[in-house]
Design a protein around this motif. Structure first.
Motif, mmCIF file in Angstrom:
data_model
loop_
_atom_site.group_PDB
_atom_site.id
_atom_site.type_symbol
_atom_site.label_atom_id
_atom_site.label_comp_id
_atom_site.label_asym_id
_atom_site.label_seq_id
_atom_site.Cartn_x
_atom_site.Cartn_y
_atom_site.Cartn_z
ATOM 1 N N ASP A 64 0.806 -1.139 0.022
ATOM 2 C CA ASP A 64 -0.035 0.081 0.060
ATOM 3 C C ASP A 64 0.896 1.329 0.034
ATOM 4 N N GLU A 65 1.946 1.218 -0.571
ATOM 5 C CA GLU A 65 2.904 2.296 -0.670
ATOM 6 C C GLU A 65 2.987 2.844 -2.333
ATOM 7 N N PHE A 66 3.150 3.877 -2.508
ATOM 8 C CA PHE A 66 3.659 4.432 -3.926
ATOM 9 C C PHE A 66 4.877 5.021 -3.900
ATOM 10 N N VAL A 67 5.848 4.310 -4.850
ATOM 11 C CA VAL A 67 7.325 4.667 -4.824
ATOM 12 C C VAL A 67 7.619 5.316 -6.047
ATOM 13 N N VAL A 68 8.049 6.677 -6.058
ATOM 14 C CA VAL A 68 8.467 7.443 -7.051
ATOM 15 C C VAL A 68 10.237 7.298 -7.080
ATOM 16 N N ARG A 81 -5.787 6.095 -2.108
ATOM 17 C CA ARG A 81 -6.965 5.618 -2.477
ATOM 18 C C ARG A 81 -6.675 4.116 -2.091
ATOM 19 N N GLU A 82 -7.592 3.150 -1.945
ATOM 20 C CA GLU A 82 -7.524 1.615 -1.659
ATOM 21 C C GLU A 82 -6.903 1.118 -2.850
ATOM 22 N N ARG A 83 -6.046 0.164 -2.522
ATOM 23 C CA ARG A 83 -4.963 -0.361 -3.838
ATOM 24 C C ARG A 83 -5.981 -1.238 -4.626
ATOM 25 N N ALA A 84 -7.054 -1.859 -3.931
ATOM 26 C CA ALA A 84 -7.744 -2.765 -4.811
ATOM 27 C C ALA A 84 -8.608 -1.967 -5.864
ATOM 28 N N ARG A 85 -8.971 -0.931 -5.588
ATOM 29 C CA ARG A 85 -9.599 -0.116 -6.604
ATOM 30 C C ARG A 85 -8.702 0.374 -7.683
ATOM 31 N N ILE A 86 -7.519 0.711 -7.635
ATOM 32 C CA ILE A 86 -6.623 1.086 -8.673
ATOM 33 C C ILE A 86 -6.280 0.251 -10.055
ATOM 34 N N GLY A 104 -14.302 -0.624 -9.234
ATOM 35 C CA GLY A 104 -14.684 -1.312 -8.047
ATOM 36 C C GLY A 104 -15.770 -0.247 -7.369
ATOM 37 N N ASP A 105 -16.451 -0.817 -6.370
ATOM 38 C CA ASP A 105 -17.630 -0.232 -5.791
ATOM 39 C C ASP A 105 -18.849 0.263 -6.658
ATOM 40 N N GLY A 106 -18.814 -0.417 -7.723
ATOM 41 C CA GLY A 106 -19.886 0.066 -8.920
ATOM 42 C C GLY A 106 -19.790 1.452 -9.527
#
Length: 306
Positions: A64-68, A81-86, A104-106
């Protein structure tokens, strides 16, 4: 048993390549000198992508990190945002802005965030419920392209959005096309231009203008800028040649004068693995990933027009 071979992705200006060496990990390499800018393994990596002109690398992690990665340094951020939605992401060259395509989430959405993230997105727009998606952005992340699949076929949504500079929170559509399935439409984004390969030609919107200029071309061109963004290379298959080859037409346009300045016709072997790019000297380079996870390049002269 399925064998997965190394593959290559290049930046929008062809100056940087991301080499997927499979079990050997990945590396970011300068083109054409092959200098390795960064190398890593796939441990905890969900997805990774170059920024528009390749000055930064974004890595989505299962932690759940974003690395630049930029200039040899790594910067770590919490995901907004939740990783599962990306479904996909795009990063600015400066590494300070992030575009997220969400599902996700409709519901679906395209959001632009600052890094580190604030309390909410800088701008956003609603998308259909998307299953799969590819997102790209220009170096400054002022324009974002989206190719998405909302059903079992695909893709059935292609669009380019502008990020407002007036404080508005709504992304504005530059171009959109829907229906299933859509023919291939290449998009090339720079800080000065948005180019689309359409059936009626190569359509280009200059920054700040609402009506496109149109250059000769087809919907089946591949588009890549020169390293500085001053020229645009359009490449298309003219006919098949042998089992894996193709005769290809390459045309180079000067974006200051909007004229074709050079061209070449070449038979390219393993055409589906080939990535046409423009050298700093404005010659044609064909880049590929080798089975060993390295980059090989062939150089061709472009014949000056006129």
């Amino acid at each position: 048993m399925v064998t997965i071979y190394p593959s290559l992705r290049v930046s929008a200006n062809g100056a940087v390549a991301l080499v997927d060496a499979v079990d050997q990990g990945f590396k970011v390499v300068s083109v054409p000198d092959r200098t390795v800018r960064f190398a890593g393994t796939y441990e905890n990596v969900v997805d990774l992508a170059l920024s528009g002109f390749g000055e930064s690398l974004g890595i989505l992690k299962s932690t759940d990190e974003f690395v630049v990665v930029r200039g040899g340094q790594q910067h770590r951020y919490d995901l907004p945002r939740e990783r599962a939605r990306i479904r996909a992401f795009a990063l600015s060259d400066a590494g300070d802005r992030l575009a997220l395509a969400l599902g996700g989430d409709g519901s679906g959405a395209l959001e632009v965030w600052s890094l580190p993230a604030g309390d909410g997105p800088l701008a956003a727009t609603v998308l259909p419920v998307i299953e799969r998606c590819a997102v790209a952005a220009n170096p400054g992340l002022s324009h974002i392209s989206v190719v998405a699949t909302t059903g079992g076929g695909g893709p059935d949504l292609r669009a380019v959005y502008a990020v407002p500079g007036d404080g508005s929170a709504e992304l504005t559509s530059v171009w959109t096309e829907g229906g299933a399935p859509l023919a291939g439409t290449a998009v090339a984004l720079s800080d000065e231009w948005v180019w689309l390969a359409r059936a009626d030609g190569l359509a280009g919107w200059r920054e700040g203008e609402t009506e496109p200029v149109v250059l000769p071309g087809t919907a089946f061109e591949r588009l890549v800028y020169s390293p500085t963004g001053s020229h645009l290379l359009a490449a298309r298959v003219e006919r098949l040649a042998g089992i894996t080859g193709a005769e290809m037409l390459f045309r180079l346009f000067d974006l200051a004068t909007l004229t074709e300045v050079a061209r070449a016709t070449q038979v390219i072997e393993r055409e589906t693995e080939a990535h046409p790019v423009v050298s700093p000297e404005l010659s044609l380079l064909i880049a590929r990933a080798t089975r060993a996870g390295e980059i090989e390049m062939q150089e061709y002269d472009l014949v000056r027009s006129g």
